[in-house]
Enzyme design. Structure first.
Site: not given
Length: 404
Positions: A13, A122, A178
């Protein structure tokens, strides 16, 4: 060109983000905040940032700060989100934001970018922390931009972009979940873990712990010492905060301590499934609570326990730099002053059992507590105590008799 500081991990990412931000005309300053990630090659990550086109790239060591100034105060609160999660990722995000803003000030960058999605927690933690520290900061969250999502609807397109740009990535389209890691814990989510029928603990390849089934078939004893609520020594060796966490990670990890699989309620409103491992912090939470049992007054402990879920929510949601949190942290510092002592724990195949505890500030009086005769406690006094406590019940029973 405008400057932008990117919270950079070197994964798929943030590698895509670095290239994309450069395409948008930004001078990108990549910042890898070293939080004791146990499974990452820091120098390789730094080289990759330079190779990907970063204007500058640096590693900032925040391991001691994470443990001593962020994790240990949350530990002292005994704060667990929804009674289970030890907040390892949540605790780290405001510190990452702070470090990135410090770098932004140094390089005169106007923007702070992160790779958090528009569905998760987040993004809240990064932005709420950044704006509390610098209300004028421009926060760039590409996953909240329709044009970015159109360009990168999935991992296949992201991997293809990296290949076209010559950006080395280890990710594969078939990766089943992930992960995010620091010295406090490793979290695992998404992919196959989104299927509630899947056994998450069996699916995940854990990085810090062995399976309890594979842990040694013998009890291991560990001693943890606290001074005013802060852990200071393990097995008689005084260590700094990061050393404490690292040592207990090793001890707890080899005994299969600290794995959980939970469905939690995200701040943005949806439920999500997470698998976590936090061996060292699991041991610290248990040891800390055992010292408190000796040293804290009943009413103070109960008040702290009523407030702890509020603190856990604030940390989980991202309100670390908030007036209420400042006041709550001042409160916990006061409560922890007498929390000094040592705890012995027995560890066995994922289980944590108390072996012994002591404190110079212990409120436990064997002479009073004993079921034998003697001591300063006069059992006759309990007669009046209970008559007074029962008075409201007797009055109500006469006025409104209960059927039985």
């Amino acid at each position: 060109m405008p400057g932008c500081v990117l919270a950079y991990s070197g994964g798929l990412d943030t590698s895509v983000l670095l290239g994309w931000l450069t395409d948008q005309g930004y001078d990108v300053h990549a910042v890898y905040v070293d939080l004791g990630q146990p499974c990452e090659d820091r120098e390789a990550i730094l080289r990759k940032a330079h190779d990907t086109g970063a204007k500058s790239a640096r590693i900032v060591d925040a391991q001691q700060e994470l443990c001593g100034d962020f994790a240990f105060p949350v530990l002292q609160w005994q704060a667990k989100y929804e009674g289970v999660y030890l907040l390892g990722t949540s605790i780290a995000r405001p510190l990452i934001a702070k470090v990135c803003l410090q770098v932004a000030r140094e390089v005169d960058a106007e923007a702070f970018a992160h790779g958090a999605t528009g569905k998760g927690n987040d993004q809240c933690r990064f932005q709420l922390a950044a704006e509390a520290l610098d209300p004028g900061v421009q926060v760039i969250a590409p996953w909240r931009m329709a044009e970015f999502r159109k360009l990168f609807p999935g991992r296949t397109e992201m991997i293809a972009y990296c290949q076209a740009k010559g950006i080395p990535v280890k990710a594969s389209v078939a990766k089943p979940y992930s992960s995010d890691e620091n010295c406090l814990h490793i979290s695992y989510e998404a992919g196959k873990l989104e299927d509630m029928a899947v056994n998450g603990v069996e699916l995940v390849e854990f990085g810090m712990t062995v399976s309890p089934k594979e842990a040694p078939d013998r009890v291991e004893n560990v001693r943890v010492e606290f001074e005013s609520g802060t852990p200071v020594a393990v097995n008689g060796s005084r260590l700094d905060p990061f050393g404490i966490v690292t040592e207990l990670n090793a001890i707890g990890g080899r005994n299969g301590i600290g794995r959980i699989d939970m469905v939690e309620n995200r701040f943005v409103g949806m439920k999500s499934r997470g698998v976590y491992e936090a061996p060292g912090m699991t041991l610290l939470y248990e040891a800390h609570r055992l010292v408190e049992q000796l040293t804290l007054d009943r009413d103070l402990t109960h008040l702290r326990d009523r407030l702890a879920p509020e603190v856990a929510e604030m940390v989980y949601y991202g309100f670390w730099y908030a007036a209420k949190m400042d006041a709550l942290m001042a409160f916990i510092r006061e409560t922890q002053k007498p929390v000094t002592g040592e705890v012995r724990l027995n560890l066995y195949k994922g289980n944590v059992m108390v072996d012994g505890r002591s404190s110079p500030n212990s409120l436990y009086d064997e002479g009073i507590a004993t079921m034998e005769g003697g001591g300063d406690y006069n059992q006759t006094d309990a007669e009046g105590f209970l008559r007074i406590q029962g008075l409201p019940g007797r009055v109500q029973a006469r006025a409104r008799p209960r059927s039985f």
